[in-house]
Design a protein around this motif. Structure first.
Motif, PDB file in Angstrom:
ATOM      1  N   PRO A 183      33.648  32.293  40.370  1.00 28.94           N
ATOM      2  CA  PRO A 183      34.791  31.822  40.732  1.00 28.94           C
ATOM      3  C   PRO A 183      34.982  30.305  40.384  1.00 28.94           C
ATOM      4  O   PRO A 183      35.815  29.629  39.792  1.00 28.94           O
ATOM      5  CB  PRO A 183      35.105  31.962  42.233  1.00 28.94           C
ATOM      6  CG  PRO A 183      34.083  33.084  42.697  1.00 28.94           C
ATOM      7  CD  PRO A 183      32.861  32.973  41.287  1.00 28.94           C
ATOM      8  N   LEU A 184      33.584  29.450  40.436  1.00 34.47           N
ATOM      9  CA  LEU A 184      33.674  28.094  40.124  1.00 34.47           C
ATOM     10  C   LEU A 184      33.638  27.787  38.567  1.00 34.47           C
ATOM     11  O   LEU A 184      34.510  26.844  38.121  1.00 34.47           O
ATOM     12  CB  LEU A 184      32.358  27.381  40.679  1.00 34.47           C
ATOM     13  CG  LEU A 184      32.523  27.382  42.294  1.00 34.47           C
ATOM     14  CD1 LEU A 184      31.032  27.067  42.946  1.00 34.47           C
ATOM     15  CD2 LEU A 184      33.446  26.458  42.725  1.00 34.47           C
ATOM     16  N   LEU A 185      33.321  28.810  37.896  1.00 39.59           N
ATOM     17  CA  LEU A 185      33.282  28.691  36.380  1.00 39.59           C
ATOM     18  C   LEU A 185      34.611  29.011  35.963  1.00 39.59           C
ATOM     19  O   LEU A 185      34.917  28.195  35.131  1.00 39.59           O
ATOM     20  CB  LEU A 185      32.265  29.794  35.806  1.00 39.59           C
ATOM     21  CG  LEU A 185      30.818  29.509  36.022  1.00 39.59           C
ATOM     22  CD1 LEU A 185      30.148  30.949  35.571  1.00 39.59           C
ATOM     23  CD2 LEU A 185      30.297  28.543  34.979  1.00 39.59           C
ATOM     24  N   GLU A 186      35.158  29.746  36.661  1.00 38.17           N
ATOM     25  CA  GLU A 186      36.916  30.137  36.165  1.00 38.17           C
ATOM     26  C   GLU A 186      37.634  28.959  36.766  1.00 38.17           C
ATOM     27  O   GLU A 186      38.460  28.500  35.734  1.00 38.17           O
ATOM     28  CB  GLU A 186      37.283  31.283  36.906  1.00 38.17           C
ATOM     29  CG  GLU A 186      36.832  32.573  36.388  1.00 38.17           C
ATOM     30  CD  GLU A 186      37.113  33.521  37.323  1.00 38.17           C
ATOM     31  OE1 GLU A 186      37.280  33.673  38.371  1.00 38.17           O
ATOM     32  OE2 GLU A 186      37.177  34.841  36.722  1.00 38.17           O
ATOM     33  N   ARG A 187      37.246  28.355  37.813  1.00 40.67           N
ATOM     34  CA  ARG A 187      38.181  26.987  38.109  1.00 40.67           C
ATOM     35  C   ARG A 187      38.023  26.042  37.083  1.00 40.67           C
ATOM     36  O   ARG A 187      38.867  25.236  36.895  1.00 40.67           O
ATOM     37  CB  ARG A 187      37.574  26.526  39.505  1.00 40.67           C
ATOM     38  CG  ARG A 187      38.268  25.460  40.026  1.00 40.67           C
ATOM     39  CD  ARG A 187      38.047  25.305  41.673  1.00 40.67           C
ATOM     40  NE  ARG A 187      37.926  24.040  42.014  1.00 40.67           N
ATOM     41  CZ  ARG A 187      37.222  23.672  43.009  1.00 40.67           C
ATOM     42  NH1 ARG A 187      36.607  24.513  43.801  1.00 40.67           N
ATOM     43  NH2 ARG A 187      36.796  22.267  43.133  1.00 40.67           N
TER      44      ARG A 187
END
Ligand code: ZN
Length: 347
Positions: free
Chosen positions: A98-102
């Motif tokens: 999720p953080l990589l996506e953000r």
């Protein structure tokens, strides 16, 4: 070469790197907030968020495969950084993705296929659960490994209270002191089991479980991804899944046929789940003594297009795509991470 010329060359290289910083690859393992992390594998989600923020600000995050292509085409972009994760812990999907996506940062996750969906942990995690969590253990331990008998006396460390655990849970293997006899045993067993084939590691762990009167369980916090989770990781294309062998052995300690089996079988297994070729590989442990020139040949022959090691260095003209250097990232806050990034770019 005279000292004057050597230091002049170094200064020129520094200046060139500052003007045109060469790409580099970061090595993470886990994104998790663990109270006990003796191998220093975890970066907290809070710190990882800061790392990504900084990468977006001062670097150019790029796919590992794209970086390798650019290397081969002599077209490496400035300040490029590729993010990689070793081992395939489930937190790579649930906390990291999720953080990589953000921040729209691509990454490669190297999975040890034999642990996928398995109900057991990597052996250092099993040892951490057994020795560094509060419990009462028998005082004496006698363990035969490869025909050699080892004995330990836990003394007062046989009982490890919740209070003692809280006092010592920040301990890690880079510290020279062992706060209790349990830490000493943990350290010795990690060293003894490290080069063993997985079946011998498993035999030793099974013996230890019987000795401790407990059973092997896989903690939700320490498990590897399931086949379904591998598909979720790669959905949308931001994350690539690569191979990290089947059982995570020290490849240089294995006969060539066993190395080939580890390297090929994990590829076939992961491709069966993903339905597309797996072309990236990372050597378990990854220092220069953990694999040989023959291992590199096997990786190339197996059809991988690149492989990551675990020694420091920039990716530049002349870098071997089958022995890519990486910088190991620890649980640093944003400021510290930024400092390291600048330093590495300045190597
Ligand atoms: Zn690994």
């Amino acid at each position: 070469m005279s000292q004057g010329i050597a230091s002049l060359r170094q200064a020129v290289r520094r200046l060139r790197n500052r003007l045109r910083p060469a790409p580099l690859i970061l090595l993470y393992h886990r994104i998790a907030d663990l109270p006990s992390d003796p191998q220093l594998l975890s970066v907290t989600p809070e710190h990882f968020t800061k790392h990504l923020e900084i990468l977006r600000k001062i670097a150019r995050p790029m796919e590992l495969r794209e970086m390798v292509r650019a290397l081969q085409e002599n077209n490496l972009p400035r300040r490029a950084v590729a993010v990689t994760f070793d081992d395939g812990y489930a937190d790579n999907l649930h906390n990291a993705k999720p953080l990589l996506e953000r921040f729209d940062v691509p990454a490669t996750v190297y999975v040890s296929s034999g642990f996928v969906g398995a109900s057991r942990e990597f052996f250092p995690d099993e040892l951490e659960r057994l020795f560094l969590q509060p419990s009462t253990l028998p005082q004496k331990l006698c363990l035969t490994i490869k025909g050699n008998t080892h004995q330990w006396d836990l003394g007062e460390g046989a009982h490890y209270s919740a209070d003692a655990y809280r006092r010592n849970c920040g301990w890690h293997v880079l510290k020279t002191e062992n706060p209790t006899p349990r830490h000493k045993v943990y350290r010795s067993l990690c060293d003894l089991l490290y080069t063993l084939p997985e079946c011998d590691q498993q035999t030793a762990i099974d013996t230890l479980m019987v000795w401790a009167g407990t059973e092997s369980v896989c903690r939700p916090t320490h498990r590897v991804v399931t086949p379904d989770e591998i598909c979720h990781l790669t959905k949308d294309g931001l994350v690539e899944v690569g191979s990290h062998t089947v059982t995570h052995p020290v490849l240089s300690a294995l006969p060539v046929a066993a190395q080939r089996d580890e390297i090929q079988r994990s590829k076939v297994y992961l491709e069966g789940i993903l339905g597309h070729p797996v072309t990236s590989f990372a050597f378990p442990y990854g220092t220069r003594s953990d694999y040989t020139a023959e291992t590199v040949d096997i990786v190339r022959e197996a059809g991988y297009q690149n492989a990551c090691s675990n020694f420091e260095g920039l990716v530049q003209q002349g870098t071997d795509p089958w022995q890519l250097p990486r910088f190991l990232v620890r649980n640093w806050d944003g400021e510290e991470f930024g400092r390291y990034l600048m330093k590495w770019h300045d190597v």
